[in-house]
Enzyme design. Structure first.
Site, PDB file in Angstrom:
ATOM      1  N   ILE A 192       5.233  -2.286   5.522  1.00  0.00           N
ATOM      2  CA  ILE A 192       5.615  -0.901   5.835  1.00  0.00           C
ATOM      3  C   ILE A 192       4.428  -0.128   6.420  1.00  0.00           C
ATOM      4  CG2 ILE A 192       6.369   1.288   4.785  1.00  0.00           C
ATOM      5  CD1 ILE A 192       7.928  -0.408   2.696  1.00  0.00           C
ATOM      6  N   SER A 241       8.792   4.257  -4.857  1.00  0.00           N
ATOM      7  CA  SER A 241       9.956   3.388  -4.645  1.00  0.00           C
ATOM      8  C   SER A 241      11.101   3.980  -5.444  1.00  0.00           C
ATOM      9  CB  SER A 241       9.656   1.981  -5.167  1.00  0.00           C
ATOM     10  OG  SER A 241      10.861   1.265  -5.349  1.00  0.00           O
ATOM     11  N   TYR A 274       5.991  -2.949 -12.337  1.00  0.00           N
ATOM     12  CA  TYR A 274       6.152  -2.272 -11.044  1.00  0.00           C
ATOM     13  C   TYR A 274       6.831  -0.910 -11.209  1.00  0.00           C
ATOM     14  CZ  TYR A 274       7.318  -1.797  -6.058  1.00  0.00           C
ATOM     15  OH  TYR A 274       7.434  -1.366  -4.763  1.00  0.00           O
ATOM     16  N   LYS A 301       5.753   3.076 -10.287  1.00  0.00           N
ATOM     17  CA  LYS A 301       6.465   3.873  -9.283  1.00  0.00           C
ATOM     18  C   LYS A 301       7.042   5.147  -9.906  1.00  0.00           C
ATOM     19  CE  LYS A 301       5.423   1.207  -5.882  1.00  0.00           C
ATOM     20  NZ  LYS A 301       4.514   1.660  -4.816  1.00  0.00           N
ATOM     21  N   THR A 320       9.355  -7.418   3.774  1.00  0.00           N
ATOM     22  CA  THR A 320       7.901  -7.425   4.004  1.00  0.00           C
ATOM     23  C   THR A 320       7.320  -8.607   3.211  1.00  0.00           C
ATOM     24  OG1 THR A 320       7.348  -6.156   2.026  1.00  0.00           O
ATOM     25  CG2 THR A 320       7.850  -4.871   4.004  1.00  0.00           C
TER      26      THR A 320
HETATM   27  N1  LIG Z   1       9.121  -3.718   0.604  1.00  0.00           N
HETATM   28  C1  LIG Z   1       9.892  -3.002  -0.206  1.00  0.00           C
HETATM   29  O1  LIG Z   1      11.072  -3.316  -0.424  1.00  0.00           O
HETATM   30  C2  LIG Z   1       9.345  -1.775  -0.857  1.00  0.00           C
HETATM   31  C3  LIG Z   1      10.255  -0.932  -1.510  1.00  0.00           C
HETATM   32  C4  LIG Z   1       9.777   0.217  -2.127  1.00  0.00           C
HETATM   33  C5  LIG Z   1       8.436   0.513  -2.077  1.00  0.00           C
HETATM   34  N2  LIG Z   1       7.566  -0.325  -1.446  1.00  0.00           N
HETATM   35  C6  LIG Z   1       6.157   0.041  -1.440  1.00  0.00           C
HETATM   36  O2  LIG Z   1       5.693   0.100  -0.119  1.00  0.00           O
HETATM   37  C7  LIG Z   1       4.288  -0.130  -0.090  1.00  0.00           C
HETATM   38  C8  LIG Z   1       3.983  -1.186   0.962  1.00  0.00           C
HETATM   39  O3  LIG Z   1       4.566  -2.399   0.534  1.00  0.00           O
HETATM   40  P1  LIG Z   1       5.107  -3.503   1.538  1.00  0.00           P
HETATM   41  O4  LIG Z   1       6.477  -3.828   1.093  1.00  0.00           O
HETATM   42  O5  LIG Z   1       4.851  -3.129   2.935  1.00  0.00           O
HETATM   43  O6  LIG Z   1       4.209  -4.741   1.081  1.00  0.00           O
HETATM   44  P2  LIG Z   1       2.999  -5.516   1.771  1.00  0.00           P
HETATM   45  O7  LIG Z   1       3.384  -5.971   3.129  1.00  0.00           O
HETATM   46  O8  LIG Z   1       2.574  -6.509   0.759  1.00  0.00           O
HETATM   47  O9  LIG Z   1       1.909  -4.373   1.940  1.00  0.00           O
HETATM   48  C9  LIG Z   1       1.061  -3.966   0.919  1.00  0.00           C
HETATM   49  C10 LIG Z   1      -0.184  -3.405   1.572  1.00  0.00           C
HETATM   50  O10 LIG Z   1      -1.034  -2.902   0.533  1.00  0.00           O
HETATM   51  C11 LIG Z   1      -2.335  -3.415   0.767  1.00  0.00           C
HETATM   52  N3  LIG Z   1      -3.040  -3.491  -0.503  1.00  0.00           N
HETATM   53  C12 LIG Z   1      -2.683  -4.131  -1.642  1.00  0.00           C
HETATM   54  N4  LIG Z   1      -3.613  -3.952  -2.584  1.00  0.00           N
HETATM   55  C13 LIG Z   1      -4.581  -3.179  -2.028  1.00  0.00           C
HETATM   56  C14 LIG Z   1      -5.807  -2.648  -2.495  1.00  0.00           C
HETATM   57  N5  LIG Z   1      -6.256  -2.885  -3.727  1.00  0.00           N
HETATM   58  N6  LIG Z   1      -6.546  -1.889  -1.665  1.00  0.00           N
HETATM   59  C15 LIG Z   1      -6.115  -1.636  -0.416  1.00  0.00           C
HETATM   60  N7  LIG Z   1      -4.979  -2.108   0.095  1.00  0.00           N
HETATM   61  C16 LIG Z   1      -4.217  -2.884  -0.708  1.00  0.00           C
HETATM   62  C17 LIG Z   1      -2.129  -4.763   1.434  1.00  0.00           C
HETATM   63  O11 LIG Z   1      -3.218  -5.116   2.284  1.00  0.00           O
HETATM   64  P3  LIG Z   1      -4.477  -6.026   1.918  1.00  0.00           P
HETATM   65  O12 LIG Z   1      -3.970  -7.181   1.113  1.00  0.00           O
HETATM   66  O13 LIG Z   1      -5.014  -6.378   3.269  1.00  0.00           O
HETATM   67  O14 LIG Z   1      -5.393  -5.109   1.160  1.00  0.00           O
HETATM   68  C18 LIG Z   1      -0.948  -4.454   2.341  1.00  0.00           C
HETATM   69  O15 LIG Z   1      -1.400  -3.881   3.554  1.00  0.00           O
HETATM   70  C19 LIG Z   1       3.910  -0.542  -1.518  1.00  0.00           C
HETATM   71  O16 LIG Z   1       3.378   0.568  -2.197  1.00  0.00           O
HETATM   72  C20 LIG Z   1       5.240  -0.949  -2.115  1.00  0.00           C
HETATM   73  O17 LIG Z   1       5.267  -0.822  -3.516  1.00  0.00           O
HETATM   74  C21 LIG Z   1       7.998  -1.453  -0.836  1.00  0.00           C
END
Ligand SMILES: NC(=O)c1ccc[n+]([C@@H]2O[C@H](COP(=O)([O-])OP(=O)(O)OC[C@H]3O[C@@H](n4cnc5c(N)ncnc54)[C@H](OP(=O)(O)O)[C@@H]3O)[C@@H](O)[C@H]2O)c1
Length: 254
Positions: free
Chosen positions: A16, A141, A154, A158, A189
């Site tokens: 995202i 979320s 999780y 949230k 993702t």
């Molecule tokens: N996908 C869904 O269905 C969904 C639904 C609701 C909410 N969300 C939320 O949306 C956000 C993005 O998630 P996503 O689904 O896009 O997952 P993702 O592709 O795994 O992205 C997570 C991002 O967070 C970074 N990250 C993780 N730990 C970190 C740290 N300690 N310091 C800095 N960066 C960190 C990762 O990059 P690096 O590993 O390079 O640091 C990556 O860029 C999250 O907060 C997730 O909880 C996702």
């Protein structure tokens, strides 16, 4: 020439965060993209430059769990772009479910999802207050609406982020600082690619990025999508416990 607006997106190396970075650049914003994985950030930068030309993006290695690293990153972003208009606090993680109570999982998720975001807020809120301008957008979320089975680490983080956003909304309003909370449903993702259960109404990261961009441009407090999950979760949130437990158990079999 009109000065371009600047957004800092944490966790912009994949998912995202990455899609949102590209969406904002498409709409003529300047993007400061941070994460831990430099290779992935470089891929984002190249993709952005190939599509939209040079000068619209800069990348920063930043582990949001490290307060000093976050502060240094914000200093670097301000040096490069002058200021930050929106801080989109998106970095987040999840842990696999275990029948055993695994304290390490909880530590990992709480540290990243809650403390990491607090480190970012610590660095931007004083600057925003001084400028009497700025927008903090926290990616939570809709799972944070209620406790859900197999996701306690999780969902607790949230839920905390939703409450935090609500409190900050009041506390920062008088300083001219806006606050939003972003509550997505299931988005495809790397985070959700690990899930082994069915994910109804699964949407793409580009869909999420458009919803986030449109919501932030309208200064919405809550940016929530997709509609189907929004309706279900808003109803579940209102139910008394006995009915909530009955329905969730019935439909998940858990
Ligand atoms: N996908 C869904 O269905 C969904 C639904 C609701 C909410 N969300 C939320 O949306 C956000 C993005 O998630 P996503 O689904 O896009 O997952 P993702 O592709 O795994 O992205 C997570 C991002 O967070 C970074 N990250 C993780 N730990 C970190 C740290 N300690 N310091 C800095 N960066 C960190 C990762 O990059 P690096 O590993 O390079 O640091 C990556 O860029 C999250 O907060 C997730 O909880 C996702």
């Amino acid at each position: 020439m009109k000065e371009k607006k600047v957004i800092w997106i944490s966790g912009a190396s994949t998912g995202i965060g990455k899609a949102s970075a590209l969406k904002f650049i498409e709409n003529e914003w300047q993007v400061a993209a941070s994460a831990r994985n430099l290779d992935n950030l470089k891929v984002l930068k190249k993709e952005a430059e190939d599509k939209y030309g040079f000068g619209n993006i800069d990348i920063y290695i930043c582990d949001t769990r490290d307060k000093n690293e976050v502060e240094k990153t914000v200093v670097k972003i301000e040096k490069k772009f002058g200021h930050i208009d929106i801080a989109m606090l998106n970095a987040g993680t999840a842990s696999p479910y275990s029948d055993e109570f695994n304290l390490d999982y909880y530590n990992h998720v709480v540290t990243t999802n809650i403390l990491g975001n607090l480190n970012c807020i610590n660095s931007v809120h004083k600057r925003f207050k001084n400028r009497k301008k700025g927008h903090i957008a926290i990616v939570s979320s809709m799972t944070g609406y209620r406790g859900l089975p197999t996701a306690s680490a999780y969902t607790l983080t949230k839920a905390a982020l939703i409450n935090l956003s609500e409190s900050l909304f009041f506390d920062l309003k008088k300083f001219g600082v806006k606050v939003s909370v972003i509550n997505p449903g299931f988005i495809k993702t790397p985070l959700t690619d690990k899930n082994t259960f069915p994910m109804p109404f699964l949407k793409t990261k580009e869909y999420a990025a458009k919803k986030i961009y449109d919501g932030l441009m309208k200064n919405k407090f809550e940016i929530i999508f997709p509609l189907q999950w929004t309706i279900i979760m808003k109803i579940l949130r209102l139910l008394p416990y006995n009915l909530y437990f009955y329905l969730v158990s019935k439909y998940t079999g858990l």
